[in-house]
Design a protein around this motif. Structure first.
Motif, PDB file in Angstrom:
ATOM      1  N   ASP A 189       0.849  -1.186   0.000  1.00  0.00           N
ATOM      2  CA  ASP A 189       0.000   0.000   0.000  1.00  0.00           C
ATOM      3  C   ASP A 189       0.895   1.249   0.000  1.00  0.00           C
ATOM      4  OD1 ASP A 189       0.956   0.175   2.596  1.00  0.00           O
ATOM      5  OD2 ASP A 189      -0.956  -0.326   3.519  1.00  0.00           O
ATOM      6  N   ASP A 190       0.284   2.422   0.052  1.00  0.00           N
ATOM      7  CA  ASP A 190       1.052   3.665   0.004  1.00  0.00           C
ATOM      8  C   ASP A 190       2.042   3.776   1.159  1.00  0.00           C
ATOM      9  OD1 ASP A 190      -0.136   4.445  -2.348  1.00  0.00           O
ATOM     10  OD2 ASP A 190      -1.627   5.729  -1.374  1.00  0.00           O
ATOM     11  N   TRP A 191       1.617   3.343   2.350  1.00  0.00           N
ATOM     12  CA  TRP A 191       2.506   3.384   3.510  1.00  0.00           C
ATOM     13  C   TRP A 191       3.738   2.521   3.274  1.00  0.00           C
ATOM     14  CZ3 TRP A 191       3.812   5.901   7.697  1.00  0.00           C
ATOM     15  CH2 TRP A 191       4.570   5.265   8.669  1.00  0.00           C
ATOM     16  N   ASP A 192       3.523   1.280   2.818  1.00  0.00           N
ATOM     17  CA  ASP A 192       4.645   0.379   2.548  1.00  0.00           C
ATOM     18  C   ASP A 192       5.585   0.986   1.508  1.00  0.00           C
ATOM     19  OD1 ASP A 192       3.766  -1.565   4.318  1.00  0.00           O
ATOM     20  OD2 ASP A 192       2.611  -2.626   2.781  1.00  0.00           O
ATOM     21  N   LYS A 193       5.036   1.559   0.462  1.00  0.00           N
ATOM     22  CA  LYS A 193       5.865   2.158  -0.590  1.00  0.00           C
ATOM     23  C   LYS A 193       6.723   3.285  -0.031  1.00  0.00           C
ATOM     24  CE  LYS A 193       2.649   1.036  -4.282  1.00  0.00           C
ATOM     25  NZ  LYS A 193       1.639   1.579  -5.201  1.00  0.00           N
ATOM     26  N   ARG A 194       6.142   4.105   0.851  1.00  0.00           N
ATOM     27  CA  ARG A 194       6.912   5.205   1.442  1.00  0.00           C
ATOM     28  C   ARG A 194       8.025   4.663   2.329  1.00  0.00           C
ATOM     29  NH1 ARG A 194       1.711   7.678   1.916  1.00  0.00           N
ATOM     30  NH2 ARG A 194       1.593   7.067   4.084  1.00  0.00           N
ATOM     31  N   GLU A 245      14.598  -1.782   9.496  1.00  0.00           N
ATOM     32  CA  GLU A 245      14.743  -1.128  10.797  1.00  0.00           C
ATOM     33  C   GLU A 245      13.393  -0.648  11.319  1.00  0.00           C
ATOM     34  OE1 GLU A 245      16.574  -0.677   8.155  1.00  0.00           O
ATOM     35  OE2 GLU A 245      18.657  -1.021   8.760  1.00  0.00           O
ATOM     36  N   ASN A 246      12.548  -0.150  10.419  1.00  0.00           N
ATOM     37  CA  ASN A 246      11.219   0.289  10.819  1.00  0.00           C
ATOM     38  C   ASN A 246      10.400  -0.878  11.344  1.00  0.00           C
ATOM     39  OD1 ASN A 246       8.150   0.674   9.757  1.00  0.00           O
ATOM     40  ND2 ASN A 246       8.993   2.569  10.578  1.00  0.00           N
ATOM     41  N   ALA A 247      10.492  -2.027  10.671  1.00  0.00           N
ATOM     42  CA  ALA A 247       9.738  -3.203  11.107  1.00  0.00           C
ATOM     43  C   ALA A 247      10.210  -3.674  12.486  1.00  0.00           C
ATOM     44  CB  ALA A 247       9.884  -4.329  10.086  1.00  0.00           C
ATOM     45  N   LYS A 248      11.518  -3.673  12.695  1.00  0.00           N
ATOM     46  CA  LYS A 248      12.046  -4.084  14.007  1.00  0.00           C
ATOM     47  C   LYS A 248      11.583  -3.133  15.105  1.00  0.00           C
ATOM     48  CE  LYS A 248      16.132  -6.443  12.284  1.00  0.00           C
ATOM     49  NZ  LYS A 248      17.593  -6.416  12.191  1.00  0.00           N
ATOM     50  N   MET A 249      11.575  -1.839  14.793  1.00  0.00           N
ATOM     51  CA  MET A 249      11.160  -0.844  15.775  1.00  0.00           C
ATOM     52  C   MET A 249       9.680  -1.003  16.124  1.00  0.00           C
ATOM     53  SD  MET A 249      11.597   3.296  15.473  1.00  0.00           S
ATOM     54  CE  MET A 249      10.465   3.447  14.088  1.00  0.00           C
ATOM     55  N   THR A 250       8.831  -1.147  15.119  1.00  0.00           N
ATOM     56  CA  THR A 250       7.402  -1.277  15.401  1.00  0.00           C
ATOM     57  C   THR A 250       7.078  -2.622  16.047  1.00  0.00           C
ATOM     58  OG1 THR A 250       6.982  -1.948  13.116  1.00  0.00           O
ATOM     59  CG2 THR A 250       6.658   0.372  13.639  1.00  0.00           C
ATOM     60  N   ASP A 251       7.797  -3.674  15.671  1.00  0.00           N
ATOM     61  CA  ASP A 251       7.601  -4.975  16.317  1.00  0.00           C
ATOM     62  C   ASP A 251       7.976  -4.905  17.792  1.00  0.00           C
ATOM     63  OD1 ASP A 251       6.723  -6.074  13.947  1.00  0.00           O
ATOM     64  OD2 ASP A 251       8.590  -7.159  13.535  1.00  0.00           O
ATOM     65  N   CYS A 252       9.062  -4.201  18.084  1.00  0.00           N
ATOM     66  CA  CYS A 252       9.487  -4.046  19.480  1.00  0.00           C
ATOM     67  C   CYS A 252       8.390  -3.357  20.273  1.00  0.00           C
ATOM     68  CB  CYS A 252      10.777  -3.241  19.546  1.00  0.00           C
ATOM     69  SG  CYS A 252      11.338  -2.932  21.234  1.00  0.00           S
ATOM     70  N   TYR A 253       7.868  -2.271  19.726  1.00  0.00           N
ATOM     71  CA  TYR A 253       6.818  -1.560  20.450  1.00  0.00           C
ATOM     72  C   TYR A 253       5.578  -2.432  20.620  1.00  0.00           C
ATOM     73  CZ  TYR A 253       3.249   1.651  21.884  1.00  0.00           C
ATOM     74  OH  TYR A 253       2.232   2.227  22.584  1.00  0.00           O
ATOM     75  N   MET A 257      15.068   2.037  17.993  1.00  0.00           N
ATOM     76  CA  MET A 257      14.835   3.410  17.548  1.00  0.00           C
ATOM     77  C   MET A 257      16.137   4.053  17.064  1.00  0.00           C
ATOM     78  SD  MET A 257      12.108   4.596  20.468  1.00  0.00           S
ATOM     79  CE  MET A 257      12.181   6.312  20.076  1.00  0.00           C
ATOM     80  N   GLU A 258      17.221   3.796  17.750  1.00  0.00           N
ATOM     81  CA  GLU A 258      18.517   4.355  17.352  1.00  0.00           C
ATOM     82  C   GLU A 258      18.973   3.747  16.020  1.00  0.00           C
ATOM     83  OE1 GLU A 258      21.631   6.816  17.200  1.00  0.00           O
ATOM     84  OE2 GLU A 258      19.955   6.933  18.606  1.00  0.00           O
ATOM     85  N   ALA A 259      18.751   2.454  15.831  1.00  0.00           N
ATOM     86  CA  ALA A 259      19.116   1.811  14.559  1.00  0.00           C
ATOM     87  C   ALA A 259      18.318   2.424  13.409  1.00  0.00           C
ATOM     88  CB  ALA A 259      18.871   0.306  14.639  1.00  0.00           C
ATOM     89  N   PHE A 260      17.052   2.686  13.640  1.00  0.00           N
ATOM     90  CA  PHE A 260      16.228   3.319  12.617  1.00  0.00           C
ATOM     91  C   PHE A 260      16.722   4.741  12.351  1.00  0.00           C
ATOM     92  CE2 PHE A 260      12.581   5.924  11.323  1.00  0.00           C
ATOM     93  CZ  PHE A 260      12.239   5.264  10.149  1.00  0.00           C
TER      94      PHE A 260
END
Length: 77
Positions: A21-26, A35-43, A56-59
């Motif tokens: 979707d548009d979010w994934d494309k961005r 890094e975004n996936a790891k950060m959101t999975d952690c949260y 968050m620092e890695a991202f």
């Protein structure tokens, strides 16, 4: 609607869901989707951003490496 029609409709919905979707494309365009996936999975797992400082620092570092701060005009505070 017959059972066969229902199965075909469900299969077509699954196929549509596989498309980014548009979010994934961005996110993919930033070069930091992993890094975004790891950060959101952690949260999602810990429900506390403070417990995800490393992710968050890695991202953040990835974001800088790929020059996204110029692209989005973000500023460090």
């Amino acid at each position: 609607m017959s059972n066969e029609e229902k199965r075909q409709e469900a299969a077509s919905q699954v196929d549509d869901d596989d498309e980014p979707d548009d979010w994934d494309k961005r996110i993919f365009s930033t070069g930091c989707s992993v890094e975004n996936a790891k950060m959101t999975d952690c949260y999602y797992d810990k429900k506390d951003w403070r417990a995800c400082k490393n992710e968050m620092e890695a991202f953040r570092e990835c974001w800088k490496r790929h020059g996204n701060e110029q692209r989005t005009s973000s500023k460090d505070t």
